[in-house]
Design a protein around this motif. Structure first.
Motif, mmCIF file in Angstrom:
data_model
loop_
_atom_site.group_PDB
_atom_site.id
_atom_site.type_symbol
_atom_site.label_atom_id
_atom_site.label_comp_id
_atom_site.label_asym_id
_atom_site.label_seq_id
_atom_site.Cartn_x
_atom_site.Cartn_y
_atom_site.Cartn_z
ATOM 1 N N TYR A 1 0.190 -1.546 2.924
ATOM 2 C CA TYR A 1 -0.359 -2.057 1.668
ATOM 3 C C TYR A 1 0.739 -2.625 0.779
ATOM 4 N N THR A 2 1.845 -1.901 0.636
ATOM 5 C CA THR A 2 2.946 -2.380 -0.201
ATOM 6 C C THR A 2 3.532 -3.665 0.356
ATOM 7 N N GLY B 1 -1.086 2.761 -3.374
ATOM 8 C CA GLY B 1 -0.034 2.963 -2.381
ATOM 9 C C GLY B 1 0.919 4.073 -2.772
ATOM 10 N N GLU C 1 -8.312 0.760 -9.357
ATOM 11 C CA GLU C 1 -7.221 1.435 -8.657
ATOM 12 C C GLU C 1 -7.372 2.955 -8.718
ATOM 13 N N SER D 1 -8.551 -2.810 -1.515
ATOM 14 C CA SER D 1 -8.317 -1.637 -0.679
ATOM 15 C C SER D 1 -8.788 -1.841 0.753
ATOM 16 N N CYS E 1 -0.308 3.677 5.905
ATOM 17 C CA CYS E 1 -1.195 2.868 5.059
ATOM 18 C C CYS E 1 -0.486 2.405 3.791
ATOM 19 N N ILE F 1 -7.285 -3.572 2.655
ATOM 20 C CA ILE F 1 -6.004 -3.533 3.377
ATOM 21 C C ILE F 1 -5.787 -2.149 3.972
ATOM 22 N N PHE F 2 -6.102 -1.104 3.218
ATOM 23 C CA PHE F 2 -5.954 0.261 3.721
ATOM 24 C C PHE F 2 -6.889 0.518 4.906
#
Length: 486
Positions: free
Chosen positions: A324-325, A342, A170, A211, A320, A213-214
């Motif tokens: 993501y959240t 996030g 992270e 990540s 983003c 997802i971002f």
């Protein structure tokens, strides 16, 4: 929108001139004096200094997914977690850390805290790059002084101070994401901006697969904004990094993209992650989220609500962070640390309107007061996020136990294998065991085997039994007690 806008030096204007709107980036910022050059690296070093002096770990992955594999690469021994046997991780981060471990060895640095400082060098440099990106992102909207304030707001944000020096996926990924957000925000030299943004997004995925997802969110945002040229070069930059990952996995696991596919099978498609590590409802994230978001970020939300009548697009980092959240809320297995990337992007997005608001105050005292309040409230979030016990005193006690060269075996009481520091923090090849209670087999074995002449116990658990077996108290380090047996 796809053609680069012409760039002319900004003329000198009085301080009261309105700044660009937070969601409408202006031309590339010029240096706001010497502050970014002189003080920004100092702010960037703080998380690394904290991590090295404090030691400890936010999560076992900090040790067993980064430091310990790197140590194994250099020295040929160490504890490899199951992910490194099943091929569910790639060797990018441990490989880089192993290079700096080897450098420390060549320099004669053999103490664990010493080579931990050397290992922190590349991460500190990456974090400094991300703060420079935060400065540029906000300076486009709030001017150089606003960018300087934003670098402080992000760099001294409590969770950043805690996480940015830690060897967690992270932590690495969040820094690359900030770099990507700034690059994709540029309106000049769009080809270069897209290549850099795509490469940074790719590295964010290499260092932490969720990540991705971002990446999807960023590509959707670029398409919605009809920034086709930037989108194309972003895909190209990301493809180059993806190709590098394929080559790395082929060299280490025998198959291109082996680790990425194995990770996806385990965590996304099979449900094994939730079955093995547990699942939680969406409300799990309510307390850590609200404890981590600083007051000034909520102030930015209020500023956004106040300007709903104006036509403004959602900024890329905010979009983003929101996507993501939202995905995290629907994912079965949840951990506080998952929120961190996030949160960093949300703070970056919020820093822009807050910097504009503060800079618009007419009185210098009001500007300085509001800036100090914003930095202070962001700093205070470190007290609540993460809520994990770092066990920093335990790691310092483990390092102290092996000093002097007389340690031959170590017993760690009131801790499990994955909570300990591995061979990385022992700094030498020697037997070590962990246990919870005196009746555990590992404890009984260590009491009988005189090879184990060092013990560390958390909150004095089993202290009478250790003393009865010939151990004597040598030092107390926080909640830890270090014992020696002659």
């Amino acid at each position: 929108m796809s053609a680069p806008a012409p760039h002319f030096p900004a003329p000198a204007v009085p301080e009261s001139t309105p700044e660009p709107a937070p969601d409408l980036p202006g031309p590339a910022p010029r240096n706001g004096g010497r502050w970014p050059v002189l003080l920004l690296p100092v702010v960037a070093l703080i998380p690394a200094v904290i991590a090295v002096l404090q030691l400890g770990r936010i999560h076992p992955d900090e040790v067993y997914q980064a430091l310990e594999p790197a140590f194994w690469r250099v020295h040929g021994y160490g504890v490899l977690a199951w992910e490194w046997k099943d091929g569910i991780r790639n060797w990018a981060v441990p490989g880089v850390l192993a290079g700096f471990l080897k450098l420390a060895e060549l320099l004669g640095i053999t103490r664990p805290q010493g080579y931990r400082a050397v290992v922190a060098i590349p991460q500190a440099a990456l974090h400094a790059w991300s703060l420079w990106a935060a400065y540029r992102f906000v300076a486009r909207r709030a001017g150089p002084q606003g960018g300087e304030l934003a670098a402080l707001l992000v760099g001294l944000y409590g969770p950043v101070l805690v996480f940015a020096g830690r060897t967690l996926g992270e932590s690495f990924s969040a820094s690359f994401l900030v770099v990507a957000m700034e690059a994709l925000d540029r309106r000049e030299r769009t080809a270069r901006a897209g290549l850099l943004g795509g490469a940074a997004l790719g590295m964010a995925v290499v260092t932490r697969y969720p990540s991705a997802i971002f990446v999807v969110a960023a590509l959707v945002w670029l398409a919605a904004a009809k920034r086709w040229r930037v989108l194309a070069f972003t895909c190209l930059g990301g493809a180059v990094v993806a190709a590098g990952l394929g080559v790395l996995d082929f060299a280490t696991w025998g198959t291109p993209f082996h680790s990425f596919l194995a990770y996806a099978r385990f965590n996304v498609f099979s449900g094994e992650a939730a079955a093995r590590f547990g699942s939680d409802p969406p409300v799990y994230y309510v307390r850590p989220f609200f404890s981590a978001v600083p007051l000034w970020a909520w102030g930015a939300a209020l500023l956004g609500l106040a300007s709903l009548g104006q036509r403004r697009a959602v900024s890329l980092p905010l979009w983003c962070a929101a996507v993501y959240t939202g995905v995290l809320l629907t994912t079965a297995h949840k951990e506080e640390r998952f929120l961190y990337p996030g949160l960093v992007l949300a703070v970056l997005a919020a820093a822009a309107p807050v910097a504009v608001f503060i800079r618009a105050r007419a009185q210098a005292a009001a500007r300085w007061g509001l800036a100090a309040l914003a930095v202070g409230t962001g700093l205070g979030a470190a007290a609540f996020f993460p809520s994990t016990d770092l066990r920093a005193d335990q790691f310092r006690a483990i390092v102290a136990a092996t000093e002097g060269g007389d340690a031959h075996g170590l017993l760690i009481v009131n801790e499990g294998l994955w909570g300990a520091g591995g061979f990385f923090y022992l700094g030498q090849q020697m037997p070590w065991l962990t246990c919870d209670w005196p009746h555990d087999g590992a404890f009984q074995h260590a009491m009988r085997d005189r090879t184990f002449n060092r013990a560390v116990t958390f909150e004095d658990r089993a202290l009478p039994e250790l003393q009865a077996a010939g151990f004597r108290v040598a030092r107390r380090i926080g909640r830890e007690t270090l014992l020696i047996r002659d």
